[in-house]
Design an enzyme around this catalytic site. Sequence first.
Site, PDB file in Angstrom:
ATOM      1  N   THR A 315       8.899  17.518  31.236  1.00  0.00           N
ATOM      2  CA  THR A 315       9.996  18.488  31.211  1.00  0.00           C
ATOM      3  C   THR A 315       9.846  19.433  32.394  1.00  0.00           C
ATOM      4  O   THR A 315       8.730  19.828  32.742  1.00  0.00           O
ATOM      5  CB  THR A 315      10.028  19.275  29.884  1.00  0.00           C
ATOM      6  OG1 THR A 315      11.113  20.206  29.896  1.00  0.00           O
ATOM      7  CG2 THR A 315       8.734  20.038  29.651  1.00  0.00           C
ATOM      8  N   HIS A 367      -4.225  18.017  19.434  1.00  0.00           N
ATOM      9  CA  HIS A 367      -5.685  18.030  19.422  1.00  0.00           C
ATOM     10  C   HIS A 367      -6.260  17.134  18.323  1.00  0.00           C
ATOM     11  O   HIS A 367      -7.460  16.850  18.309  1.00  0.00           O
ATOM     12  CB  HIS A 367      -6.185  19.458  19.244  1.00  0.00           C
ATOM     13  CG  HIS A 367      -7.513  19.718  19.888  1.00  0.00           C
ATOM     14  ND1 HIS A 367      -8.294  18.726  20.410  1.00  0.00           N
ATOM     15  CD2 HIS A 367      -8.201  20.877  20.099  1.00  0.00           C
ATOM     16  CE1 HIS A 367      -9.409  19.243  20.907  1.00  0.00           C
ATOM     17  NE2 HIS A 367      -9.368  20.544  20.735  1.00  0.00           N
TER      18      HIS A 367
END
Length: 404
Positions: A315, A367
Site C-alpha cells: 500500500t 506475530h
Amino acid sequence: MILEMKVPSPGESITEVEIATWLVKDGDYVEKDQAIAEVDSDKATLELPAEASGIITLKAEEGDAVAVGQVVCHIDTAAAKPDGATPAPAVEKAPEVKKEEVKAAPVAEKTYATGAPSPAAKKILDEKNISPSDIVGTGKGGRITTEDAANAVPAMGTPTGGSRGTERVKLSMLRRKVAERLVAAKNETAMLTTFNEVNMTPINTIRNQYKDEFKAKHNGLGLGYMSFFTKAVTRALQLYPDVNSMMDGDHKVAFDFADISIAVSGPKGLMVPVVRNAELLTFRGVEAEIKRLALRARDGQITVDDMTGGTFTITNGGVFGSMLSTPIINPPQSGILGMHNIIERPIAVNGKVEIHPMMYVALSYDHRIIDGRESVGFLVAVKEALENPMEFLMDNNPKKALEL
C-alpha cells in the site's frame, strides 16, 4: 411473457448484494444486455445486464439488500417496442449514499419533549450535561432515544450564523465489509509493525536515465516506483517465506508463488486488486498489470476475481502525502508493506552529511506466524534491493531488465 430477473452470484461465498443504483426507471423499455443497475457486493460493484428486451418493472429499491437468486425486476418480453423508441437512457445516477439531514432545533424556538429519556439516553445526556427538557424526542410518545441523546449538543445561545446541521450517511456494502475486515484484523491477529528507511537515489537515477526510452518502447507505459517495490518484495518473500504464508486454524499455509495485492483508491473506496505470480513478471509486466487493474478500479469495472486471493499486500500512502504509518494487515494475509512519501533530508554517507531523497517503509505482520527475525530480515532485504537495484533486481544489466 413475464421474465423474472434474479440476482446472479457475483462470486464464490457471496450470498447477498445491495442495489446501489438503478440505471433505468420503472416502465422503461430496455434492450437485452443493457446495463440496468449497479449492485454492490462486499468485494466489488458490478453492473446487472438485462436478460431480455421489454418493459421493465422494478421489484427492489436502491439501498435494498437482496439475496443471490432473489427477483429484483420483471421484464415483459411480449411488450412491443414503442414506435421510434430508443433504449431507455441511463438515468442520472443518484449519489452513492443516501443522506438525510437532521438539523438541531433553533434555541429561540425550542420544543420540549413530551416523554422521558430511556436509561441509556439519560446516561449520555448526563455525561454531556444536557437537560432532557432541551431535547426533542423522536421515539414513541416523544420518548428520547439514545440516538437523540448522541446527536444532542449543549445549548450555547442563539446561533448567529453558520450551519449546525448533521447528516446520516449509509455506508455501502463494500465500505461496511472493509470496516469489518479491518476491525477483525486488529482484533484477531497479533499485529506488529517494524520500520526502516530507503535511500531512493539509485532508483531515481535509473528512472531518470531510462524512463523516456521505457515509455517509448512500451507504448506509453511509465516506469514507476511500484515495479521496483514489487520486484523487491517478491525477492524478499523468497528469502523469508514465512512472510508469504497465512494462518488456517492450527496450520500454516505457505505459498511458493507471490500474488501481490496492490491497494488502490477507487470511486467506491479502497480496493486491493491482485497481481498474479508477480515473481515471474518483468518490470514491464508489473507496470502493465498495475496500470490495467488501477484503470479498472477507477472506472468501476473491477471484478471479484480481480481481488480474490493475494498472499501479500503493498500500500502506498505516500501518494496522499503520508510520511509514516502503520498499515493494517489485509486478512487472511500475514504481512503488508507500507510505502510513504519521499522527502529530501540529510543522512550520513561514508562519514559525510549528504542530502538524499528518503522514504520510510513499514512492515505490519502477524506475530503469530512471523517472528521478529523474519520480519526485520524481510524489510532489510527489501531495503537492500531498493538501494542497490542494479545488483539485486537487474543483474547489473538495466537495459535487459527493462526490455529496452
